[in-house]
Enzyme design. Structure first.
Site, PDB file in Angstrom:
ATOM      1  N   ASP A 169      -8.288  35.270 -20.700  1.00  0.00           N
ATOM      2  CA  ASP A 169      -8.692  34.839 -22.142  1.00  0.00           C
ATOM      3  C   ASP A 169      -8.198  35.267 -23.426  1.00  0.00           C
ATOM      4  OD1 ASP A 169     -11.631  35.968 -23.764  1.00  0.00           O
ATOM      5  OD2 ASP A 169     -10.790  37.579 -23.999  1.00  0.00           O
TER       6      ASP A 169
ATOM      7  N   TYR B 172      -4.656  36.545 -31.270  1.00  0.00           N
ATOM      8  CA  TYR B 172      -4.372  37.869 -30.697  1.00  0.00           C
ATOM      9  C   TYR B 172      -2.414  37.483 -30.242  1.00  0.00           C
ATOM     10  CZ  TYR B 172      -8.381  38.433 -27.916  1.00  0.00           C
ATOM     11  OH  TYR B 172      -9.613  39.246 -27.729  1.00  0.00           O
TER      12      TYR B 172
ATOM     13  N   LYS C 106     -10.410  31.527 -28.518  1.00  0.00           N
ATOM     14  CA  LYS C 106     -11.701  32.033 -30.230  1.00  0.00           C
ATOM     15  C   LYS C 106     -11.176  32.109 -31.411  1.00  0.00           C
ATOM     16  CE  LYS C 106     -11.857  36.217 -26.897  1.00  0.00           C
ATOM     17  NZ  LYS C 106     -11.012  36.363 -26.638  1.00  0.00           N
TER      18      LYS C 106
ATOM     19  N   HIS D 127     -15.149  34.707 -33.053  1.00  0.00           N
ATOM     20  CA  HIS D 127     -14.696  35.469 -32.798  1.00  0.00           C
ATOM     21  C   HIS D 127     -15.784  36.901 -32.776  1.00  0.00           C
ATOM     22  CE1 HIS D 127     -10.818  36.847 -30.816  1.00  0.00           C
ATOM     23  NE2 HIS D 127     -12.018  38.886 -31.407  1.00  0.00           N
TER      24      HIS D 127
HETATM   25  P1  NDP Z   1      -9.673  46.794 -20.854  1.00  0.00           P
HETATM   26  O1  NDP Z   1     -10.788  47.731 -21.025  1.00  0.00           O
HETATM   27  O2  NDP Z   1     -10.155  45.940 -19.959  1.00  0.00           O
HETATM   28  O3  NDP Z   1      -8.663  47.731 -21.040  1.00  0.00           O
HETATM   29  C1  NDP Z   1      -7.049  47.629 -20.826  1.00  0.00           C
HETATM   30  C2  NDP Z   1      -6.475  48.879 -20.729  1.00  0.00           C
HETATM   31  O4  NDP Z   1      -6.389  49.607 -19.302  1.00  0.00           O
HETATM   32  C3  NDP Z   1      -4.654  48.628 -21.078  1.00  0.00           C
HETATM   33  O5  NDP Z   1      -4.113  50.146 -21.775  1.00  0.00           O
HETATM   34  C4  NDP Z   1      -4.239  48.696 -19.254  1.00  0.00           C
HETATM   35  O6  NDP Z   1      -3.023  48.434 -19.026  1.00  0.00           O
HETATM   36  C5  NDP Z   1      -5.438  49.674 -18.554  1.00  0.00           C
HETATM   37  N1  NDP Z   1      -5.924  48.871 -17.741  1.00  0.00           N
HETATM   38  C6  NDP Z   1      -6.202  47.883 -16.755  1.00  0.00           C
HETATM   39  N2  NDP Z   1      -6.591  48.228 -15.582  1.00  0.00           N
HETATM   40  C7  NDP Z   1      -6.348  49.659 -15.035  1.00  0.00           C
HETATM   41  C8  NDP Z   1      -6.387  50.198 -14.428  1.00  0.00           C
HETATM   42  N3  NDP Z   1      -6.693  48.913 -13.000  1.00  0.00           N
HETATM   43  N4  NDP Z   1      -6.596  50.783 -13.689  1.00  0.00           N
HETATM   44  C9  NDP Z   1      -5.406  51.924 -14.663  1.00  0.00           C
HETATM   45  N5  NDP Z   1      -5.206  51.413 -16.527  1.00  0.00           N
HETATM   46  C10 NDP Z   1      -6.182  50.087 -15.834  1.00  0.00           C
HETATM   47  O7  NDP Z   1      -9.164  46.231 -22.591  1.00  0.00           O
HETATM   48  P2  NDP Z   1      -9.252  45.347 -23.601  1.00  0.00           P
HETATM   49  O8  NDP Z   1      -9.545  46.039 -25.129  1.00  0.00           O
HETATM   50  O9  NDP Z   1      -7.703  44.900 -23.459  1.00  0.00           O
HETATM   51  O10 NDP Z   1     -10.568  44.187 -23.063  1.00  0.00           O
HETATM   52  C11 NDP Z   1     -10.004  43.305 -22.503  1.00  0.00           C
HETATM   53  C12 NDP Z   1      -9.778  42.250 -22.714  1.00  0.00           C
HETATM   54  O11 NDP Z   1     -11.606  41.791 -23.582  1.00  0.00           O
HETATM   55  C13 NDP Z   1      -8.910  41.492 -23.938  1.00  0.00           C
HETATM   56  O12 NDP Z   1      -7.466  41.969 -23.714  1.00  0.00           O
HETATM   57  C14 NDP Z   1      -9.592  40.388 -24.696  1.00  0.00           C
HETATM   58  O13 NDP Z   1      -9.083  39.063 -23.723  1.00  0.00           O
HETATM   59  C15 NDP Z   1     -10.645  40.661 -25.010  1.00  0.00           C
HETATM   60  N6  NDP Z   1     -11.312  41.539 -25.845  1.00  0.00           N
HETATM   61  C16 NDP Z   1     -12.695  40.694 -26.717  1.00  0.00           C
HETATM   62  C17 NDP Z   1     -12.393  41.626 -27.466  1.00  0.00           C
HETATM   63  C18 NDP Z   1     -13.288  40.526 -29.072  1.00  0.00           C
HETATM   64  O14 NDP Z   1     -13.495  41.058 -29.905  1.00  0.00           O
HETATM   65  N7  NDP Z   1     -14.307  38.888 -28.829  1.00  0.00           N
HETATM   66  C19 NDP Z   1     -12.021  42.856 -28.193  1.00  0.00           C
HETATM   67  C20 NDP Z   1     -10.877  44.114 -27.386  1.00  0.00           C
HETATM   68  C21 NDP Z   1     -10.493  42.269 -26.269  1.00  0.00           C
HETATM   69  P3  NDP Z   1      -1.991  48.391 -18.794  1.00  0.00           P
HETATM   70  O15 NDP Z   1      -2.259  46.550 -18.815  1.00  0.00           O
HETATM   71  O16 NDP Z   1      -0.550  49.008 -18.472  1.00  0.00           O
HETATM   72  O17 NDP Z   1      -2.553  48.019 -16.823  1.00  0.00           O
END
Ligand code: NDP
Length: 280
Positions: A49, A54, A83, A116
């Site tokens: 995604d 981004y 998006k 988006h």
């Molecule tokens: P998430 O809820 O997926 O959290 C991501 C964070 O959690 C990062 O800091 C990551 O760090 C950490 N993390 C991931 N896995 C673990 C684990 N197993 N244990 C501990 N920490 C963990 O947040 P996002 O906001 O990134 O949401 C996911 C996706 O949704 C986005 O990447 C994007 O593709 C989408 N999105 C869409 C939006 C929209 O408006 N449509 C808005 C926001 C997000 P690390 O990388 O260091 O593991």
């Protein structure tokens, strides 16, 4: 019920979408991005995604290309989402934005293209553009993101094609009590963004208790809860260990009681912007 990372849900137009994918929000272009996406695909992830805003579509595309070369996977085995950003929500501009995303990704089609954010007075023109792209066979499925029930009702009044997806913020603190049933009733698949609340839920006492009970990480409890609630999810990580961990959720099942317990943590609390009150 959920077998592995390739396990799919069928969208209302018959297209199959993996229940679990990888998000890449806030990951900058560069080796960290390329390595993470490539590693995830090699680990069995099939859904990625991204979004124009981004500014990492080129790196995602490079990773996809290299992963396909190195694994022998075909394009059809992957599910790629992008998006259209708010500044491109006109009819012509959304069509042009799609072409730009495709070029950056180095692909000739996307599996899913989303509006988006529901910018008032703009999303209907953009939706017509997405309908055109879909009818011309340029994209396999189209949908929206951050749409509240009233946005969906408004869109559906004029839409020729019903969105296949609504991607919204969704986690145990925000269970979308009105959006979720509305989408279910209308055959729109709900997809969770920030499923881990961007890391803010990992020390929640109830979830830590469940983590001990099931001998699974809190992230795994949450991701499994998404799927058992019928919600597609795309946790983001660029860390190899966590990419593996987040996908290792197919060997246990939360009881109905524990599903309810997690559902009860809802506080309608957001980590991201409110779709009814945003200024971008
Ligand atoms: P998430 O809820 O997926 O959290 C991501 C964070 O959690 C990062 O800091 C990551 O760090 C950490 N993390 C991931 N896995 C673990 C684990 N197993 N244990 C501990 N920490 C963990 O947040 P996002 O906001 O990134 O949401 C996911 C996706 O949704 C986005 O990447 C994007 O593709 C989408 N999105 C869409 C939006 C929209 O408006 N449509 C808005 C926001 C997000 P690390 O990388 O260091 O593991």
């Amino acid at each position: 019920m959920f077998k592995n990372l390739q396990h799919t849900t069928t969208l209302h137009n018959g297209v199959k979408m993996p229940w679990l994918g990888l998000g890449v929000f806030k990951v900058k272009e560069g080796p960290e991005l390329v390595n993470a996406v490539k590693f995830a695909i090699k680990q069995g992830y099939r859904s990625i995604d991204t979004a124009a805003i981004y500014e990492n579509e080129a790196g995602v595309g490079q990773a996809i290309k290299e992963a396909m070369e190195e694994t022998g996977l075909s394009r059809e085995e992957l599910f790629i989402t992008s998006k259209v950003w708010n500044s491109d929500l006109g009819y012509e501009s959304a069509i042009a934005a799609y072409e730009t995303s495709l070029n950056k990704l180095g692909l000739d089609y996307l599996d899913l293209y989303l509006i988006h954010w529901p910018v008032e007075d703009k999303y209907k023109d953009a939706w017509r553009a997405l309908e055109t792209l879909y009818k011309e066979g340029k994209v396999k499925a189209i949908g929206v993101s951050n749409f509240q029930v009233h946005h969906l009702e408004d869109l559906l009044k004029d839409a020729e094609i019903k969105p296949m997806i609504n991607q919204v913020e969704y986690h145990p603190r925000l269970t979308q009590l009105d959006v979720k049933p509305f989408c279910e009733k209308n055959g729109i698949q709900l997809e969770a963004w920030s499923p881990l609340m961007q890391g803010q839920l990992l020390d929640h006492p109830t979830l830590v208790e469940l983590s001990k009970k099931y001998n699974k990480a809190v992230s795994q409890i949450i991701i499994r809860w998404d799927l058992q609630n019928g919600v597609v999810t795309i946790p983001k990580s660029t860390n190899e260990q966590r990419i593996v961990e987040n996908a290792n959720i197919f060997d246990f099942e939360l009881s109905n009681e524990d599903m309810e317990l997690i559902n009860s943590l809802n506080q309608n609390l957001r980590v991201g912007p409110d779709p009814d009150n945003f200024d971008f």
